[in-house]
Design an enzyme around this catalytic site. Structure first.
Site, PDB file in Angstrom:
ATOM      1  N   ARG A  29       0.788  -1.283  -0.020  1.00 61.91           N
ATOM      2  CA  ARG A  29      -0.018  -0.054   0.005  1.00 61.91           C
ATOM      3  C   ARG A  29       0.906   1.141   0.205  1.00 61.91           C
ATOM      4  O   ARG A  29       1.820   1.495   0.803  1.00 61.91           O
ATOM      5  CB  ARG A  29      -0.936   0.022   1.311  1.00 61.91           C
ATOM      6  CG  ARG A  29      -2.130  -1.004   1.010  1.00 61.91           C
ATOM      7  CD  ARG A  29      -3.090  -0.643   1.962  1.00 61.91           C
ATOM      8  NE  ARG A  29      -2.686  -0.581   3.537  1.00 61.91           N
ATOM      9  CZ  ARG A  29      -2.764   0.466   4.197  1.00 61.91           C
ATOM     10  NH1 ARG A  29      -3.454   1.538   3.608  1.00 61.91           N
ATOM     11  NH2 ARG A  29      -2.214   0.207   5.273  1.00 61.91           N
ATOM     12  N   ASP A  69       2.004  -1.300  -7.486  1.00 62.40           N
ATOM     13  CA  ASP A  69       2.363  -1.862  -9.063  1.00 62.40           C
ATOM     14  C   ASP A  69       0.817  -2.219  -9.462  1.00 62.40           C
ATOM     15  O   ASP A  69       1.087  -2.071 -10.959  1.00 62.40           O
ATOM     16  CB  ASP A  69       2.933  -3.452  -8.716  1.00 62.40           C
ATOM     17  CG  ASP A  69       2.533  -4.118  -7.558  1.00 62.40           C
ATOM     18  OD1 ASP A  69       1.736  -3.817  -7.055  1.00 62.40           O
ATOM     19  OD2 ASP A  69       3.075  -5.301  -7.311  1.00 62.40           O
ATOM     20  N   GLY A  97       0.415 -12.887  -6.607  1.00 65.07           N
ATOM     21  CA  GLY A  97      -1.198 -12.316  -5.974  1.00 65.07           C
ATOM     22  C   GLY A  97      -1.959 -11.715  -7.170  1.00 65.07           C
ATOM     23  O   GLY A  97      -1.432 -12.039  -8.147  1.00 65.07           O
ATOM     24  N   GLU A 118      -7.899  -3.444  -4.847  1.00 72.53           N
ATOM     25  CA  GLU A 118      -7.496  -4.530  -4.503  1.00 72.53           C
ATOM     26  C   GLU A 118      -8.161  -5.805  -4.848  1.00 72.53           C
ATOM     27  O   GLU A 118      -9.061  -6.528  -4.211  1.00 72.53           O
ATOM     28  CB  GLU A 118      -7.423  -4.452  -2.773  1.00 72.53           C
ATOM     29  CG  GLU A 118      -6.461  -3.668  -2.083  1.00 72.53           C
ATOM     30  CD  GLU A 118      -5.048  -4.252  -2.427  1.00 72.53           C
ATOM     31  OE1 GLU A 118      -4.813  -5.481  -2.750  1.00 72.53           O
ATOM     32  OE2 GLU A 118      -4.101  -3.559  -1.853  1.00 72.53           O
ATOM     33  N   HIS A 121      -8.949  -9.361  -3.621  1.00 71.38           N
ATOM     34  CA  HIS A 121      -9.535  -9.716  -2.576  1.00 71.38           C
ATOM     35  C   HIS A 121     -11.097  -9.603  -2.828  1.00 71.38           C
ATOM     36  O   HIS A 121     -11.758  -9.652  -1.740  1.00 71.38           O
ATOM     37  CB  HIS A 121      -9.200  -8.929  -1.321  1.00 71.38           C
ATOM     38  CG  HIS A 121      -7.674  -9.022  -1.029  1.00 71.38           C
ATOM     39  ND1 HIS A 121      -7.111 -10.365  -0.483  1.00 71.38           N
ATOM     40  CD2 HIS A 121      -6.748  -8.381  -1.303  1.00 71.38           C
ATOM     41  CE1 HIS A 121      -5.876 -10.394  -0.399  1.00 71.38           C
ATOM     42  NE2 HIS A 121      -5.535  -9.227  -1.018  1.00 71.38           N
ATOM     43  N   CYS A 131      -7.188 -16.670   3.074  1.00 64.89           N
ATOM     44  CA  CYS A 131      -6.541 -15.746   2.221  1.00 64.89           C
ATOM     45  C   CYS A 131      -5.247 -15.055   3.166  1.00 64.89           C
ATOM     46  O   CYS A 131      -5.501 -14.802   4.228  1.00 64.89           O
ATOM     47  CB  CYS A 131      -7.238 -14.789   1.489  1.00 64.89           C
ATOM     48  SG  CYS A 131      -6.461 -13.498   0.553  1.00 64.89           S
ATOM     49  N   CYS A 138     -11.231 -15.335  -0.966  1.00 65.70           N
ATOM     50  CA  CYS A 138     -10.856 -14.211  -1.872  1.00 65.70           C
ATOM     51  C   CYS A 138     -10.382 -15.069  -3.115  1.00 65.70           C
ATOM     52  O   CYS A 138      -9.836 -15.900  -3.057  1.00 65.70           O
ATOM     53  CB  CYS A 138      -9.583 -13.506  -1.204  1.00 65.70           C
ATOM     54  SG  CYS A 138     -10.120 -12.637   0.265  1.00 65.70           S
ATOM     55  N   GLU A 140      -7.762 -14.527  -5.057  1.00 65.05           N
ATOM     56  CA  GLU A 140      -6.491 -14.706  -5.023  1.00 65.05           C
ATOM     57  C   GLU A 140      -6.040 -16.019  -4.550  1.00 65.05           C
ATOM     58  O   GLU A 140      -5.069 -16.608  -5.080  1.00 65.05           O
ATOM     59  CB  GLU A 140      -5.857 -13.531  -4.213  1.00 65.05           C
ATOM     60  CG  GLU A 140      -4.179 -13.459  -4.192  1.00 65.05           C
ATOM     61  CD  GLU A 140      -3.734 -12.392  -3.639  1.00 65.05           C
ATOM     62  OE1 GLU A 140      -3.815 -11.244  -4.273  1.00 65.05           O
ATOM     63  OE2 GLU A 140      -3.212 -12.281  -2.367  1.00 65.05           O
TER      64      GLU A 140
HETATM   65 ZN   LIG Z   1      -7.972 -11.840   0.900  1.00 62.12          ZN
END
Ligand SMILES: [Zn+2]
Length: 267
Positions: A29, A69, A97, A118, A121, A131, A138, A140
């Site tokens: 972040r 990123d 991720g 994000e 998530h 997660c 999530c 991911e």
């Molecule tokens: Zn998550």
């Protein structure tokens, strides 16, 4: 650092150009306005509340811009890639991720604390797999490189998948197994694509973008991952949203780095 900047400035001067500043793309972040890394990703442990822009400015005297990123990848698509000819699109980067950015009416949507995007998530299963964020279900945990590898290890422990000789265990290795006819690996990769398809259906329903741009190393799995993804999106998205959007794969190399440059070039 100063020596590196001097070298870049020399190279630029040789072609009649200069150095406009330094753009930085980093995981975790970021407070893009103040130029502070608030919380690093797992890759750079303990890098919290680091005033990166100020430190780099001190050492180089240049103007510094930083962002995470996923945002940088979206900014790169906006200026150099599949986001150039549309007003609203979503970039989804699938690697270890999942991250990305939402561009609405030509502007990256940053949210209240620059923490929008994000996308990893987005939840695809109410009581699903744990997660890294502390939540459950999530996308991911199902569709990213680490999610696929984790699931592969579970299937191997259950005797469903044979991972002998598979090192390192990553998305590419699973893709090779799938293309060589391993049905369990093929199902696993397809399930990852379907999970991301469910998440994309939600993004399409909420934002009604013109395009979704997929990028990141996991996309190299190709149709084994993409075909079930597209099929799921087609079946799980409201028809108006589905018909308005196309889903494409990014053609940019190192999109986050291009986006970091764009932070300086197009502030
Ligand atoms: Zn998550």
């Amino acid at each position: 650092m100063a020596r590196l900047v001097a070298r870049v400035a020399d190279d630029a001067a040789r072609v009649g150009a200069g150095v406009a500043g330094i753009g930085v793309s980093t995981g975790g972040r970021v407070d893009a306005e103040r130029g502070v890394v608030l919380e690093s990703s797992a890759l750079i442990e303990g890098w919290n509340d680091v005033p990166l822009a100020a430190r780099l400015r001190e050492r180089t005297g240049l103007s510094i811009r930083i962002d995470n990123d996923g945002h940088c990848a979206a900014i790169a698509e906006r200026h150099f890639g599949h986001g150039r000819d549309v007003r609203s699109f979503v970039t989804v980067v699938v690697g270890t991720g999942i991250g990305g950015g939402v561009v609405l009416d030509g502007q990256l949507w940053r949210g209240a604390r620059n923490a929008a995007g994000e996308l990893g998530h987005l939840m695809v299963d109410v009581e699903g797999r744990p997660c890294a964020c502390g939540g459950r279900g999530c996308v991911e945990a199902y569709a990213s490189g680490s999610g696929l590898a984790e699931r592969a290890r579970e299937l191997a422990a259950a005797g469903v998948l044979d991972l002998a000789g598979t090192s390192p265990l990553d998305a590419q290795a699973l893709g090779r197994m799938a293309s060589q006819g391993d049905a369990a690996a093929r199902d696993l990769v397809a399930a990852g694509g379907r999970a991301l398809g469910v998440a994309l259906a939600s993004l399409l329903n909420v934002f009604n973008p013109e395009r979704i741009v997929l990028g990141g190393p996991v996309l190299r799995l190709g149709d084994a991952y993409l075909a079930p993804l597209r099929d799921t999106v087609a079946r799980r998205t409201l028809s108006t949203q589905r018909d308005a959007a196309d889903i494409v794969v990014s053609e940019l190399e190192d999109a986050p780095l291009l986006g970091a440059a764009a932070l300086v070039l197009f502030p």
